[in-house]
Design a protein around this motif. Structure first.
Motif, PDB file in Angstrom:
ATOM      1  N   VAL A  41       1.331  -2.675   3.073  1.00 34.99           N
ATOM      2  CA  VAL A  41       0.261  -3.326   2.321  1.00 34.99           C
ATOM      3  C   VAL A  41       0.673  -3.519   0.863  1.00 34.99           C
ATOM      4  O   VAL A  41       0.406  -4.563   0.255  1.00 34.99           O
ATOM      5  N   LYS A  42       1.363  -2.535   0.291  1.00 40.04           N
ATOM      6  CA  LYS A  42       1.765  -2.593  -1.119  1.00 40.04           C
ATOM      7  C   LYS A  42       2.729  -3.741  -1.404  1.00 40.04           C
ATOM      8  O   LYS A  42       2.837  -4.191  -2.548  1.00 40.04           O
ATOM      9  N   THR A  43       3.441  -4.205  -0.361  1.00 45.19           N
ATOM     10  CA  THR A  43       4.425  -5.269  -0.565  1.00 45.19           C
ATOM     11  C   THR A  43       3.829  -6.663  -0.441  1.00 45.19           C
ATOM     12  O   THR A  43       4.506  -7.645  -0.707  1.00 45.19           O
ATOM     13  N   GLN A  44       2.548  -6.750  -0.004  1.00 45.52           N
ATOM     14  CA  GLN A  44       1.941  -8.045   0.274  1.00 45.52           C
ATOM     15  C   GLN A  44       0.760  -8.297  -0.660  1.00 45.52           C
ATOM     16  O   GLN A  44      -0.296  -7.662  -0.530  1.00 45.52           O
ATOM     17  N   PRO A  45       0.896  -9.202  -1.629  1.00 47.58           N
ATOM     18  CA  PRO A  45      -0.195  -9.479  -2.574  1.00 47.58           C
ATOM     19  C   PRO A  45      -1.511  -9.862  -1.884  1.00 47.58           C
ATOM     20  O   PRO A  45      -2.584  -9.459  -2.331  1.00 47.58           O
TER      21      PRO A  45
END
Length: 415
Positions: free
Chosen positions: A226-230
């Protein structure tokens, strides 16, 4: 790992999903389970309040079902990626049906107490933690991407209709045949739902689980992803603040608003509640009819701002007709937000990760609902008026929407 959000090419599926047997089976599962739960919850609440005369204990039963959802939802999402999602639905609904059969035995012997309902709520909450991620992750496996918006609209319309019609059916069953009938009907419907789930019979999303990480490692992997996907970051932030800023003040505060501001009756409260539910149904039907495929991020963004503005307007409206009209608009904003976002989410996320990410998303929303209730209760107990709480909630949601729009423009640009 960021590349994993682009799913692999799927086999071609006919355009009309109404011709797809498995989608219609899923709709049957949704119909039977949603209406059965609505009838059961009404019958349970009325039995506790009317027969046991223990209305103060109703909250204990609701908490008993909400806590396991929060604790097990992320785990349920991981399981949904490793086990056949249709098998999860089938086993869970069969278990619910058997539990209601046990409740009928207790009811017939006169041994039902509020603690019985608390235990049933606890087990139902655990099962919900597995059912909801599996159900959310199942739909993209049954229809083509171009039909996800319409398919989600049909599923959500069915669920929302159950919230309106289910209690009415429950009231009729209690009045006509008593509690034995009102608890028997949900048991039979859940049995039908379990049977229909087995007929869908899809294989697990991930066929090779031999090298899969452990449960908690998979949950951590989901958070890291989730942290890698804006887009997902914006989605989680919006979901969290909708539940913190709107759900508690509106759902918990509505009966207080009717009593203290409008000086209305229980019938007036039912009109207000029905207006919001009607707005949800109408919005779901319109979005499904239009089958929105482009500018879905923009639609969801506009709906979020409209939700904040409508709640602000509602807090300052002090006559019933106006409140009902504004609640209808608020109701319309929920599907206008949820359906486009859910469709984008299901389309973009790889099938092998859809279960665990659905679990995390559901946990972010449902898990914070009790927190929102608690915050609302705290302000009320300290003398803050319900209108001020609603106004403050609308302002905080508006502020968060502006921040997301500024910092994460991908949310509104994603189609």
């Amino acid at each position: 790992m960021a590349e994993a959000i682009i799913k692999e090419e799927q086999p071609a599926i006919p355009v009309s999903f109404f011709s797809q047997k498995k989608f219609m089976l899923l709709w049957g599962v949704t119909f039977c389970s949603a209406f059965s739960i609505a009838i059961f919850l009404f019958s349970q609440s009325w039995y506790i309040v009317k027969t046991l005369n223990m209305e103060a204990s109703l909250g204990m039963v609701m908490i008993a079902s909400s806590i396991p959802r929060l604790l097990f939802m992320a785990v349920g999402g991981v399981i949904a990626d490793r086990v056949s999602r249709t098998k999860i639905l089938s086993v869970s609904n069969l278990t619910r049906s058997i539990l209601l059969g046990g409740l009928l035995i207790l009811l017939g012997s006169g041994e039902v107490s509020v603690y019985s309902f608390a235990v049933f709520g606890l087990v139902f909450g655990i099962l919900d933690a597995f059912v909801w991620p599996a159900n959310s992750a199942l739909l993209p496996m049954l229809v083509e991407d171009s039909q996800l918006t319409r398919a989600n609209s049909i599923i959500q319309t069915t669920q929302q209709a159950s919230m309106i019609i289910g209690p009415m059916i429950g009231g009729f069953l209690v009045s006509w045949g008593g509690y034995l009938l009102s608890f028997s009907v949900p048991a039979v419907m859940l049995l039908c739902s379990a049977f229909l789930s087995r007929l869908i019979n899809l294989k697990p999303a991930s066929t090779d689980s031999s090298g899969a990480p452990g449960i908690f490692a998979s949950i951590k992997e989901g958070f890291s992803f989730v942290k890698t996907q804006p887009f997902l970051i914006a989605l989680f932030i919006s979901t969290i603040f909708i539940n913190l800023s709107v759900v508690g003040p509106l759902m918990m505060g509505l009966p207080i608003f009717v009593k203290t501001i409008l000086h209305g009756s229980a019938l007036d409260f039912s009109y207000m509640d029905g207006s919001m539910a009607a707005g949800m149904v109408v919005s779901s039907l319109v979005i499904g009819f239009l089958n929105v495929k482009r500018y879905r991020g923009m639609l969801a963004t506009a709906a979020l701002f409209s939700m904040a503005a409508a709640l602000m307007l509602f807090s300052q409206t002090h006559f019933q007709a106006g409140c009902m009209a504004v609640l209808f608009l608020i109701g319309m904003t929920f599907p206008a937000t949820n359906i486009p976002i859910l469709s984008i989410f299901q389309q973009l996320v790889d099938r092998s990760m859809l279960g665990r990410l659905s679990g995390l998303l559901t946990m972010a929303s449902l898990g914070l609902t009790p927190v929102s209730y608690a915050v609302t209760s705290f302000f009320l107990s300290n003398g803050v008026s319900i209108t001020s709480i609603m106004f403050g909630g609308s302002c905080s949601l508006l502020l968060v929407n502006l921040i997301v729009l500024w910092k994460l423009p991908v949310f509104r640009k994603t189609s």
